[in-house]
Design a protein around this motif. Structure first.
Motif, PDB file in Angstrom:
ATOM      1  N   PRO A  65       0.835  -1.203   0.000  1.00 49.08           N
ATOM      2  CA  PRO A  65       0.000   0.000   0.000  1.00 49.08           C
ATOM      3  C   PRO A  65       0.867   1.249   0.000  1.00 49.08           C
ATOM      4  O   PRO A  65       1.816   1.361   0.776  1.00 49.08           O
ATOM      5  CB  PRO A  65      -0.799  -0.132   1.304  1.00 49.08           C
ATOM      6  N   LEU A  66       0.545   2.180  -0.867  1.00 52.80           N
ATOM      7  CA  LEU A  66       1.255   3.466  -0.939  1.00 52.80           C
ATOM      8  C   LEU A  66       0.310   4.555  -0.485  1.00 52.80           C
ATOM      9  O   LEU A  66      -0.737   4.783  -1.100  1.00 52.80           O
ATOM     10  CB  LEU A  66       1.724   3.729  -2.370  1.00 52.80           C
ATOM     11  N   TRP A  67       0.651   5.218   0.601  1.00 52.44           N
ATOM     12  CA  TRP A  67      -0.243   6.226   1.170  1.00 52.44           C
ATOM     13  C   TRP A  67      -0.294   7.456   0.286  1.00 52.44           C
ATOM     14  O   TRP A  67       0.725   8.001  -0.111  1.00 52.44           O
ATOM     15  CB  TRP A  67       0.220   6.615   2.574  1.00 52.44           C
ATOM     16  N   LYS A  68      -1.529   7.882  -0.029  1.00 54.81           N
ATOM     17  CA  LYS A  68      -1.746   9.079  -0.840  1.00 54.81           C
ATOM     18  C   LYS A  68      -2.927   9.840  -0.253  1.00 54.81           C
ATOM     19  O   LYS A  68      -4.051   9.335  -0.250  1.00 54.81           O
ATOM     20  CB  LYS A  68      -2.039   8.710  -2.294  1.00 54.81           C
ATOM     21  N   GLY A  69      -2.666  11.041   0.214  1.00 51.15           N
ATOM     22  CA  GLY A  69      -3.740  11.863   0.745  1.00 51.15           C
ATOM     23  C   GLY A  69      -4.376  11.251   1.973  1.00 51.15           C
ATOM     24  O   GLY A  69      -3.742  11.048   2.998  1.00 51.15           O
ATOM     25  N   SER A  70      -5.659  10.907   1.854  1.00 48.84           N
ATOM     26  CA  SER A  70      -6.403  10.351   2.979  1.00 48.84           C
ATOM     27  C   SER A  70      -6.606   8.841   2.858  1.00 48.84           C
ATOM     28  O   SER A  70      -7.385   8.258   3.600  1.00 48.84           O
ATOM     29  CB  SER A  70      -7.770  11.035   3.088  1.00 48.84           C
ATOM     30  N   GLY A  71      -5.914   8.220   1.907  1.00 51.53           N
ATOM     31  CA  GLY A  71      -6.054   6.780   1.713  1.00 51.53           C
ATOM     32  C   GLY A  71      -4.796   6.219   1.093  1.00 51.53           C
ATOM     33  O   GLY A  71      -3.759   6.875   1.063  1.00 51.53           O
ATOM     34  N   TYR A  72      -4.890   5.020   0.593  1.00 55.18           N
ATOM     35  CA  TYR A  72      -3.713   4.424  -0.024  1.00 55.18           C
ATOM     36  C   TYR A  72      -4.078   3.745  -1.345  1.00 55.18           C
ATOM     37  O   TYR A  72      -5.193   3.268  -1.542  1.00 55.18           O
ATOM     38  CB  TYR A  72      -3.039   3.408   0.918  1.00 55.18           C
ATOM     39  N   THR A  73      -3.126   3.758  -2.247  1.00 58.60           N
ATOM     40  CA  THR A  73      -3.202   3.025  -3.498  1.00 58.60           C
ATOM     41  C   THR A  73      -2.380   1.755  -3.321  1.00 58.60           C
ATOM     42  O   THR A  73      -1.265   1.808  -2.807  1.00 58.60           O
ATOM     43  CB  THR A  73      -2.616   3.859  -4.651  1.00 58.60           C
ATOM     44  N   THR A  74      -2.923   0.636  -3.722  1.00 58.32           N
ATOM     45  CA  THR A  74      -2.183  -0.614  -3.570  1.00 58.32           C
ATOM     46  C   THR A  74      -1.382  -0.897  -4.831  1.00 58.32           C
ATOM     47  O   THR A  74      -1.922  -0.890  -5.944  1.00 58.32           O
ATOM     48  CB  THR A  74      -3.128  -1.790  -3.278  1.00 58.32           C
ATOM     49  N   MET A  75      -0.086  -1.116  -4.657  1.00 60.64           N
ATOM     50  CA  MET A  75       0.822  -1.389  -5.763  1.00 60.64           C
ATOM     51  C   MET A  75       1.122  -2.878  -5.840  1.00 60.64           C
ATOM     52  O   MET A  75       1.274  -3.545  -4.814  1.00 60.64           O
ATOM     53  CB  MET A  75       2.125  -0.611  -5.572  1.00 60.64           C
ATOM     54  N   PHE A  76       1.188  -3.373  -7.051  1.00 57.31           N
ATOM     55  CA  PHE A  76       1.510  -4.770  -7.306  1.00 57.31           C
ATOM     56  C   PHE A  76       2.972  -4.853  -7.735  1.00 57.31           C
ATOM     57  O   PHE A  76       3.411  -4.135  -8.633  1.00 57.31           O
ATOM     58  CB  PHE A  76       0.597  -5.316  -8.411  1.00 57.31           C
ATOM     59  N   LEU A  77       3.720  -5.721  -7.092  1.00 55.04           N
ATOM     60  CA  LEU A  77       5.166  -5.848  -7.308  1.00 55.04           C
ATOM     61  C   LEU A  77       5.523  -7.205  -7.879  1.00 55.04           C
ATOM     62  O   LEU A  77       5.006  -8.233  -7.444  1.00 55.04           O
ATOM     63  CB  LEU A  77       5.892  -5.663  -5.971  1.00 55.04           C
ATOM     64  N   GLN A  78       6.411  -7.209  -8.858  1.00 54.12           N
ATOM     65  CA  GLN A  78       7.074  -8.433  -9.286  1.00 54.12           C
ATOM     66  C   GLN A  78       8.577  -8.223  -9.194  1.00 54.12           C
ATOM     67  O   GLN A  78       9.097  -7.199  -9.640  1.00 54.12           O
ATOM     68  CB  GLN A  78       6.736  -8.834 -10.720  1.00 54.12           C
ATOM     69  N   VAL A  79       9.268  -9.193  -8.631  1.00 54.80           N
ATOM     70  CA  VAL A  79      10.725  -9.169  -8.575  1.00 54.80           C
ATOM     71  C   VAL A  79      11.243 -10.280  -9.476  1.00 54.80           C
ATOM     72  O   VAL A  79      10.942 -11.451  -9.268  1.00 54.80           O
ATOM     73  CB  VAL A  79      11.251  -9.396  -7.142  1.00 54.80           C
ATOM     74  N   GLN A  80      11.959  -9.889 -10.499  1.00 57.19           N
ATOM     75  CA  GLN A  80      12.634 -10.842 -11.370  1.00 57.19           C
ATOM     76  C   GLN A  80      14.030 -10.279 -11.590  1.00 57.19           C
ATOM     77  O   GLN A  80      14.279  -9.524 -12.516  1.00 57.19           O
ATOM     78  CB  GLN A  80      11.890 -11.027 -12.692  1.00 57.19           C
ATOM     79  N   MET A  81      14.920 -10.640 -10.690  1.00 58.06           N
ATOM     80  CA  MET A  81      16.246 -10.025 -10.687  1.00 58.06           C
ATOM     81  C   MET A  81      16.951 -10.174 -12.030  1.00 58.06           C
ATOM     82  O   MET A  81      16.843 -11.224 -12.663  1.00 58.06           O
ATOM     83  CB  MET A  81      17.093 -10.617  -9.574  1.00 58.06           C
TER      84      MET A  81
END
Length: 253
Positions: free
Chosen positions: A139-155
């Motif tokens: 979750p990335l906090w923005k203003g009064s709420g959060y946007t949820t970010m989807f992550l992939q790690v492929q080194m």
């Protein structure tokens, strides 16, 4: 035990930065308790495509990477920009790990790019764990709420996109932010350089991108937090998004 990233922005390196650098060219908010999207996406991960996977120290034109939206039509393996096209590797070899980390970090400030560095041993741990658990949500906090970010790690890459965009477009969703790990100095200086590129400046600020990168690494490097990553990838039914919020000391909305 919390592992700490070696990332610093040092004023004492600013004079070195001036002398070493060329004049280079310079989701919606998740509603209350809407966690079903995350659970449904988890079940799809195994069947979806993967993400698109100072003097003369810096090379001219080294800031063109990832600004174009060439992979917005789907995720394919990223072509890593060679480190020697960004900086003079031979000259960098003459610097101490501390000097090189400071110069790298400072040079990327305020240019739509993030410069970080980390201990090679920690990078090895991240790589090992990411090979087993590639996906996570932050979750990335923005203003009064959060946007949820989807992550992939492929080194050697980390890729971040909005969860809502991924839900709507699947593998056609473009990453908002990418990070590349350079291990050229891992053996000689015990140092891995990390370059983050903000693809959509309308979606993420530099400071938000840096926070995402550092937070993502903390979930892979901290033993307690990594249990949540394992649960997300291997024990889907037991994963609770509220545990991520709690780990980050964010409120339940």
């Amino acid at each position: 035990m919390m592992h700490h990233l070696v990332s610093k922005v040092s004023k004492r390196a600013f004079s070195s930065f001036k002398s070493f650098c060329h004049n280079a060219p310079c989701s919606s908010i998740i509603p209350k308790h809407n966690f079903s999207t995350i659970s449904s996406l988890q079940r799809k991960f195994q069947n979806t495509q993967q993400f698109a996977l100072h003097s003369n120290l810096w090379k001219q034109g080294s800031f063109g990477f990832c600004r174009a939206l060439s992979f917005a039509s789907g995720f394919t393996p990223l072509q890593q920009k060679p480190l020697d096209s960004i900086m003079d590797v031979d000259r960098a070899k003459t610097k101490s790990p501390e000097e090189l980390a400071d110069i790298w970090d400072d040079y990327h400030l305020g240019r739509g790019h993030i410069g970080l560095s980390m201990n090679a041993k920690l990078c090895g741990l991240l790589e090992q764990r990411a090979s087993d658990c590639r996906y996570f949500v932050i979750p990335l906090w923005k203003g009064s709420g959060y946007t949820t970010m989807f992550l992939q790690v492929q080194m050697p890459h980390m890729l971040f996109t909005g969860l809502e965009d991924y839900k709507a477009r699947g593998t056609q969703a473009a990453p908002y932010f990418t990070a590349t790990f350079y291990k050229e100095f891992a053996d000689s200086k015990d140092l891995v350089l990390i370059r983050g590129d903000v693809v959509f400046t309308s979606k993420l600020s530099d400071s938000e991108a840096k926070w995402l990168l550092e937070t993502a690494q903390s979930f892979y490097l901290n033993d307690v937090r990594y249990k949540l990553v394992e649960r997300f990838n291997k024990q889907t039914r037991e994963f609770e998004f509220k545990d991520v919020l709690q780990a980050l000391e964010m409120p339940m909305l």
